[in-house]
Motif scaffolding. Structure first.
Motif, PDB file in Angstrom:
ATOM      1  N   UNK A  42      13.411 -10.562   7.406  1.00  0.00           N
ATOM      2  CA  UNK A  42      14.760 -10.964   7.797  1.00  0.00           C
ATOM      3  C   UNK A  42      15.605 -11.329   6.586  1.00  0.00           C
ATOM      4  N   UNK A  43      14.988 -12.046   5.633  1.00  0.00           N
ATOM      5  CA  UNK A  43      15.723 -12.429   4.424  1.00  0.00           C
ATOM      6  C   UNK A  43      16.149 -11.196   3.633  1.00  0.00           C
ATOM      7  N   UNK A  44      15.217 -10.246   3.464  1.00  0.00           N
ATOM      8  CA  UNK A  44      15.533  -9.031   2.707  1.00  0.00           C
ATOM      9  C   UNK A  44      16.608  -8.205   3.403  1.00  0.00           C
ATOM     10  N   UNK A  45      16.492  -8.065   4.731  1.00  0.00           N
ATOM     11  CA  UNK A  45      17.475  -7.274   5.479  1.00  0.00           C
ATOM     12  C   UNK A  45      18.870  -7.881   5.381  1.00  0.00           C
ATOM     13  N   UNK A  46      18.945  -9.200   5.471  1.00  0.00           N
ATOM     14  CA  UNK A  46      20.250  -9.861   5.399  1.00  0.00           C
ATOM     15  C   UNK A  46      20.876  -9.699   4.022  1.00  0.00           C
ATOM     16  N   UNK A  47      20.065  -9.835   2.976  1.00  0.00           N
ATOM     17  CA  UNK A  47      20.589  -9.689   1.616  1.00  0.00           C
ATOM     18  C   UNK A  47      21.042  -8.256   1.365  1.00  0.00           C
ATOM     19  N   UNK A  48      20.241  -7.277   1.791  1.00  0.00           N
ATOM     20  CA  UNK A  48      20.605  -5.868   1.588  1.00  0.00           C
ATOM     21  C   UNK A  48      21.913  -5.542   2.307  1.00  0.00           C
ATOM     22  N   UNK A  49      21.989  -5.912   3.586  1.00  0.00           N
ATOM     23  CA  UNK A  49      23.198  -5.620   4.347  1.00  0.00           C
ATOM     24  C   UNK A  49      24.433  -6.273   3.769  1.00  0.00           C
ATOM     25  N   UNK A  50      24.313  -7.549   3.439  1.00  0.00           N
ATOM     26  CA  UNK A  50      25.471  -8.283   2.930  1.00  0.00           C
ATOM     27  C   UNK A  50      25.896  -7.804   1.548  1.00  0.00           C
ATOM     28  N   UNK A  51      24.932  -7.628   0.642  1.00  0.00           N
ATOM     29  CA  UNK A  51      25.315  -7.269  -0.720  1.00  0.00           C
ATOM     30  C   UNK A  51      25.846  -5.838  -0.825  1.00  0.00           C
ATOM     31  N   UNK A  52      25.370  -4.936   0.038  1.00  0.00           N
ATOM     32  CA  UNK A  52      25.972  -3.593   0.064  1.00  0.00           C
ATOM     33  C   UNK A  52      27.435  -3.700   0.488  1.00  0.00           C
ATOM     34  N   UNK A  53      27.701  -4.559   1.481  1.00  0.00           N
ATOM     35  CA  UNK A  53      29.090  -4.741   1.928  1.00  0.00           C
ATOM     36  C   UNK A  53      29.921  -5.494   0.892  1.00  0.00           C
ATOM     37  N   UNK A  54      29.277  -6.323   0.066  1.00  0.00           N
ATOM     38  CA  UNK A  54      30.006  -7.042  -0.975  1.00  0.00           C
ATOM     39  C   UNK A  54      30.490  -6.100  -2.075  1.00  0.00           C
ATOM     40  N   UNK A  55      29.592  -5.221  -2.525  1.00  0.00           N
ATOM     41  CA  UNK A  55      29.939  -4.432  -3.715  1.00  0.00           C
ATOM     42  C   UNK A  55      30.686  -3.138  -3.400  1.00  0.00           C
ATOM     43  N   UNK A  56      30.674  -2.704  -2.144  1.00  0.00           N
ATOM     44  CA  UNK A  56      31.414  -1.477  -1.822  1.00  0.00           C
ATOM     45  C   UNK A  56      32.903  -1.624  -2.118  1.00  0.00           C
ATOM     46  N   UNK A  57      33.585  -2.671  -1.618  1.00  0.00           N
ATOM     47  CA  UNK A  57      35.001  -2.823  -1.995  1.00  0.00           C
ATOM     48  C   UNK A  57      35.188  -3.138  -3.468  1.00  0.00           C
ATOM     49  N   UNK A  58      34.213  -3.830  -4.075  1.00  0.00           N
ATOM     50  CA  UNK A  58      34.309  -4.137  -5.505  1.00  0.00           C
ATOM     51  C   UNK A  58      34.244  -2.848  -6.324  1.00  0.00           C
ATOM     52  N   UNK A  59      33.350  -1.940  -5.908  1.00  0.00           N
ATOM     53  CA  UNK A  59      33.248  -0.640  -6.595  1.00  0.00           C
ATOM     54  C   UNK A  59      34.577   0.116  -6.523  1.00  0.00           C
ATOM     55  N   UNK A  60      35.166   0.175  -5.336  1.00  0.00           N
ATOM     56  CA  UNK A  60      36.437   0.881  -5.190  1.00  0.00           C
ATOM     57  C   UNK A  60      37.576   0.145  -5.892  1.00  0.00           C
ATOM     58  N   UNK A  61      37.462  -1.175  -6.009  1.00  0.00           N
ATOM     59  CA  UNK A  61      38.487  -1.960  -6.711  1.00  0.00           C
ATOM     60  C   UNK A  61      38.584  -1.545  -8.180  1.00  0.00           C
ATOM     61  N   UNK A  62      37.426  -1.277  -8.811  1.00  0.00           N
ATOM     62  CA  UNK A  62      37.441  -0.961 -10.244  1.00  0.00           C
ATOM     63  C   UNK A  62      37.505   0.544 -10.502  1.00  0.00           C
ATOM     64  N   UNK A  63      37.547   1.344  -9.438  1.00  0.00           N
ATOM     65  CA  UNK A  63      37.667   2.802  -9.615  1.00  0.00           C
ATOM     66  C   UNK A  63      39.001   3.270  -9.028  1.00  0.00           C
ATOM     67  N   UNK A  64      38.964   3.792  -7.826  1.00  0.00           N
ATOM     68  CA  UNK A  64      40.179   4.352  -7.233  1.00  0.00           C
ATOM     69  C   UNK A  64      41.251   3.321  -6.916  1.00  0.00           C
ATOM     70  N   UNK A  65      40.850   2.055  -6.762  1.00  0.00           N
ATOM     71  CA  UNK A  65      41.819   1.037  -6.382  1.00  0.00           C
ATOM     72  C   UNK A  65      42.432   0.273  -7.534  1.00  0.00           C
ATOM     73  N   UNK A  66      42.058   0.624  -8.767  1.00  0.00           N
ATOM     74  CA  UNK A  66      42.513  -0.164  -9.912  1.00  0.00           C
ATOM     75  C   UNK A  66      44.035  -0.182 -10.056  1.00  0.00           C
ATOM     76  N   UNK A  67      44.672   0.949  -9.832  1.00  0.00           N
ATOM     77  CA  UNK A  67      46.122   1.019 -10.026  1.00  0.00           C
ATOM     78  C   UNK A  67      46.908   0.486  -8.836  1.00  0.00           C
ATOM     79  N   UNK A  68      46.345   0.567  -7.631  1.00  0.00           N
ATOM     80  CA  UNK A  68      47.101   0.127  -6.454  1.00  0.00           C
ATOM     81  C   UNK A  68      46.784  -1.303  -6.029  1.00  0.00           C
ATOM     82  N   UNK A  69      45.877  -1.958  -6.739  1.00  0.00           N
ATOM     83  CA  UNK A  69      45.544  -3.345  -6.399  1.00  0.00           C
ATOM     84  C   UNK A  69      46.706  -4.280  -6.744  1.00  0.00           C
ATOM     85  N   UNK A  70      47.084  -5.127  -5.811  1.00  0.00           N
ATOM     86  CA  UNK A  70      48.154  -6.103  -6.020  1.00  0.00           C
ATOM     87  C   UNK A  70      47.549  -7.496  -6.006  1.00  0.00           C
TER      88      UNK A  70
END
Length: 515
Positions: free
Chosen positions: A400-428
């Motif tokens: 349960x601990x591993x599943x929760x960390x995997x699910x949450x951290x994948x959701x944490x870094x997905x927007x962060x990844x797009x923030x520093x790539x395709x979203x860098x210029x349109x971020x306000x």
């Protein structure tokens, strides 16, 4: 003060918060009754450092002994801190309960926006619900540990009894979490007081009461013992990162209650950063105290108690002292589960508001009396209770601990990844911004998460069977398969990401008339 169209007086911070929400396209449906203090408390309540260390102590104890107890937490704290920092920047810019999947939709390129949002949303819900179950399961085994302590080991409850306790915890939490925002907000401050009280009490008690039985500083900081069965000591030490990764989750909660928070664009990032920083510092101090108080790693691991920290308490504080400290921590863990259930329900509500979940029309319903999504609360409780079936496995907490960390951290870094790539210029940027450090923080966040997700899929001990295998891969892959098939055969044709539920032009006209 200002007047709304309903002629009700609101504070300037409430007006600012409503303006921020309207800018992202959502109608305000909650009462904004979380203050800055209560938002910080909510963030701290979900991480609940005294509970996280007490229940997660087995990981470093097994995978490196004293050295892992102290240094695994310390080392992991630095890359982990980059993730909440990057998340705080996004939450400040886009304060909405939709949170992470909304961030992904806005930061991804136009042709990837819907898919990015879909992946983030399902990953976050997976992590949120399994985190509720992992917290509640650890609460159940803390109760069974207390019973064993109180009876000097004469009463050791079965897995069936533990499952019954777990179901009772879920049911009562569902009732509590169905309350109005004001009640929930006040409850978080009480939880914060208990967190600070139990954490400092544990640190002081373990250091003082151990007396002459404390191990030497050299042993506490450098002694290494690999009891995992894995032949590589470096890999064994890495497995100890499971403890900080599990404890340092849920800090996205401040983003998910943004629509219930006054001046959310400022309060949410502060709550995220303060919550994580305080948990990291207090957690390390707790682990240092525990390392000094652990007289024998081998004997502690051989305890008959469900949680090894219980044996450390007994050896150091005696039966009465142990129970006096253990019971408040167990109560705190129950309340931590309440906070996490509230957090998860807001994610379910927001995702359903955009019609992304089966039965969305039920889960996005707001109760007219409490003005909270009660249906979403009970959806979370039901799904978490189903996950609780894993309590019949010896590796239930690990899975349960591993599943929760995997699910949450994948959701944490997905927007962060797009923030520093395709979203860098349109971020306000909002009131909080990392500025030129955004890209470095984001890159570290992504790399660390990829590494940790791979690690968390491995079994904790090398020799495994049906009872001891890591079932996190089953939980995560089951949801991933369902979400993937849903996307391929259905959702890609109709899901476009976050769906605004207000007409911004109409809102602007109403705003001009009201002022």
């Amino acid at each position: 003060m200002a007047k709304t169209k309903d002629d009700a007086l609101v504070t300037s911070s409430e007006v600012d918060s409503q303006d921020d929400l309207d800018k992202v396209g959502y109608r305000s449906e909650f009462r904004r009754e979380f203050s800055l203090l209560e938002t910080v408390s909510f963030s701290l309540a979900i991480m609940a450092v005294s509970c996280g260390i007490t229940t997660g102590y087995q990981y470093p104890l097994l995978s490196g002994g004293h050295m892992a107890i102290i240094w695994a937490w310390f080392i992991a704290s630095f890359p982990v801190m980059c993730i909440p920092a990057s998340m705080a920047e996004l939450a400040s810019s886009m304060p909405t309960s939709a949170g992470l999947y909304y961030f992904s939709a806005k930061m991804a390129s136009e042709n990837r926006s819907a898919l990015a949002s879909w992946i983030t949303g399902w990953s976050n819900i997976t992590g949120q619900i399994t985190l509720v179950c992992s917290i509640n399961y650890s609460s159940a085994i803390m109760i069974t540990s207390a019973i064993s302590m109180a009876t000097d080991g004469a009463v050791i409850l079965t897995q069936a009894a533990t499952f019954g306790i777990l179901m009772a915890i879920h049911f009562t939490q569902g009732i509590i979490c169905s309350a109005g925002t004001r009640v929930l907000a006040r409850m978080t401050v009480v939880i914060m007081v208990i967190i600070l009280g139990t954490t400092f009490s544990a640190i002081i008690a373990l250091l003082v009461c151990a007396g002459d039985r404390r191990v030497s500083a050299k042993t506490a900081f450098t002694s290494f013992e690999n009891n995992t069965g894995w032949g590589n000591n470096g890999w064994a030490f890495i497995l100890a990162f499971t403890s900080p990764m599990w404890s340092l989750t849920g800090y996205d909660s401040a983003a998910h209650i943004a629509e219930e928070t006054a001046n959310a664009a400022r309060a949410a990032p502060i709550a995220i950063l303060v919550g994580v920083a305080a948990t990291e510092i207090l957690g390390w101090l707790y682990y240092i105290a525990a390392s000094f108080a652990t007289q024998s790693v081998t004997e502690t691991l051989q305890t008959t108690l469900p949680l090894p920290m219980g044996q450390v308490f007994l050896d150091t504080l005696g039966k009465t002292g142990s129970l006096a400290l253990w019971i408040p921590i167990a109560v705190l863990q129950y309340m931590c589960g309440c906070s996490q259930a509230v957090d998860a329900s807001r994610v379910v509500f927001a995702f359903s508001r955009d019609n992304a979940l089966p039965g969305s029309r039920w889960w996005k319903h707001i109760n007219p009396y409490t003005l909270t999504p009660i249906n979403a609360v009970w959806f979370v409780i039901l799904m978490s209770a189903i996950c609780g079936i894993l309590s019949f496995s010896a590796a239930a907490f690990d899975s349960l601990a591993s599943a929760s960390v995997i699910g949450l951290y994948v959701s944490y870094v997905t927007p962060i990844y797009f923030r520093i790539t395709s979203g860098e210029k349109k971020f306000k940027p909002g009131p909080f911004s990392l500025g030129r450090w955004s890209r470095l923080s984001g890159a570290i966040s992504v790399l660390w998460t990829v590494f940790m997700v791979i690690m968390l899929l491995f079994p904790y001990a090398r020799q495994v069977d049906a009872q001891t295998m890591n079932y996190s891969v089953v939980l995560v892959m089951a949801v991933a398969l369902f979400a993937s098939l849903s996307w391929i055969f259905s959702a890609r044709h109709w899901f476009t990401g976050p769906v605004p539920n207000i007409d911004n032009k109409k809102y602007e006209n109403e705003k001009e008339e009201s002022t």
